[in-house]
Design an enzyme around this catalytic site. Sequence first.
Site, PDB file in Angstrom:
ATOM      1  CG  ASN A   6      -1.730   1.353   1.462  1.00 28.67           C
ATOM      2  OD1 ASN A   6      -1.886   2.044   0.279  1.00 28.67           O
ATOM      3  ND2 ASN A   6      -2.176   1.339   2.643  1.00 28.67           N
ATOM      4  CE  LYS A   8       0.186   3.425   4.953  1.00 28.04           C
ATOM      5  NZ  LYS A   8       0.036   3.767   6.391  1.00 28.04           N
ATOM      6  CG  HIS A  93      -5.923   1.795   5.064  1.00 30.06           C
ATOM      7  ND1 HIS A  93      -5.565   2.606   6.288  1.00 30.06           N
ATOM      8  CD2 HIS A  93      -4.913   0.754   4.956  1.00 30.06           C
ATOM      9  CE1 HIS A  93      -4.390   2.347   6.498  1.00 30.06           C
ATOM     10  NE2 HIS A  93      -3.776   1.374   5.744  1.00 30.06           N
ATOM     11  CD  GLU A  95      -3.200   5.468   6.902  1.00 27.24           C
ATOM     12  OE1 GLU A  95      -3.142   5.383   5.533  1.00 27.24           O
ATOM     13  OE2 GLU A  95      -2.112   4.869   7.511  1.00 27.24           O
ATOM     14  CD  GLU A 165      -3.698  -2.680   7.381  1.00 23.88           C
ATOM     15  OE1 GLU A 165      -2.582  -2.978   6.897  1.00 23.88           O
ATOM     16  OE2 GLU A 165      -4.364  -1.654   6.893  1.00 23.88           O
ATOM     17  N   GLY A 171       2.088   2.128  10.793  1.00 18.17           N
ATOM     18  CA  GLY A 171       3.022   3.059  10.598  1.00 18.17           C
ATOM     19  C   GLY A 171       3.868   3.604  11.693  1.00 18.17           C
ATOM     20  CB  SER A 211       5.137  -1.740  12.102  1.00 19.78           C
ATOM     21  OG  SER A 211       4.575  -0.381  12.236  1.00 19.78           O
TER      22      SER A 211
END
Length: 255
Positions: A6, A8, A93, A95, A165, A171, A211
Amino acid sequence: MLIAGNWKMNTDRQRAVSLARDVLEHVGDSDSDVLVAICPPFVNLEAVSSVVSGSAVRLGAQNVHHAESGAFTGEVSVPMLQGVGCHYAIVGHSERRQYFCETDETVNEKVKACVDSRLVPIVCVGESLSEREENKQEEVVTRQVRKALSGVDLPDAASLVVAYEPVWAIGTGRTATPEQAQEVHALIRGLLVQSFGETIGKAINILYGGSMNPGNAEELLAQTDVDGGLIGGASLKPDQFAAIVESARNQAAIN
Ligand code: PEP
């Protein structure tokens, strides 16, 4: 197994093309046991598509709208993604849930639109840090999975991918331990088997994301119900991404 990168909101067109070329070079020939996908920003999908077309590396988008077309300014539909060669779309996701008001309901609409048209959704679920601290991960992930997959039936379910996730691991450099990951993956596996039966439930790939890097991939991918990874930061570094793919290939050879 599936390893998906991904990217991003990173890479301009030139960088996207060179990164895709590097990934192709590092990941090399196809391996039927480990699928590899990269998910660049929308505007670079077409350019990356021409790099990976005809190779074993598949293309994915980072988001999708549930409608086929219409007055949805700024959005991109399933047929549009398929038109530029996408095989996958990341859906829900964290985010997107956190910054763009996506809910379990909108995630469900997107998942249904994808499976109806045979675009494979990579459906993301995972608890926040505070939910983990309150030991609510099972409750949260169960709700997210049930709602995301509501109304999805066989045989369409066979083409789903689910990604666990934990938000606190994305991240942050803070990875779930293999045991923490396996615990939630086993829960998700149980939900999938309950909904779609033993054969399909066990065949659906459940990816871990948060991560993942060359140093922790091997142990995570060795867990019974971890069928691959959704990789953020490390997917922008071809050597690291390739090392994760290599760990997956080693694990697939053992299984
Ligand atoms: C992600 O964005 O899906 C992700 C897992 O990011 P990172 O690998 O950087 O934690």
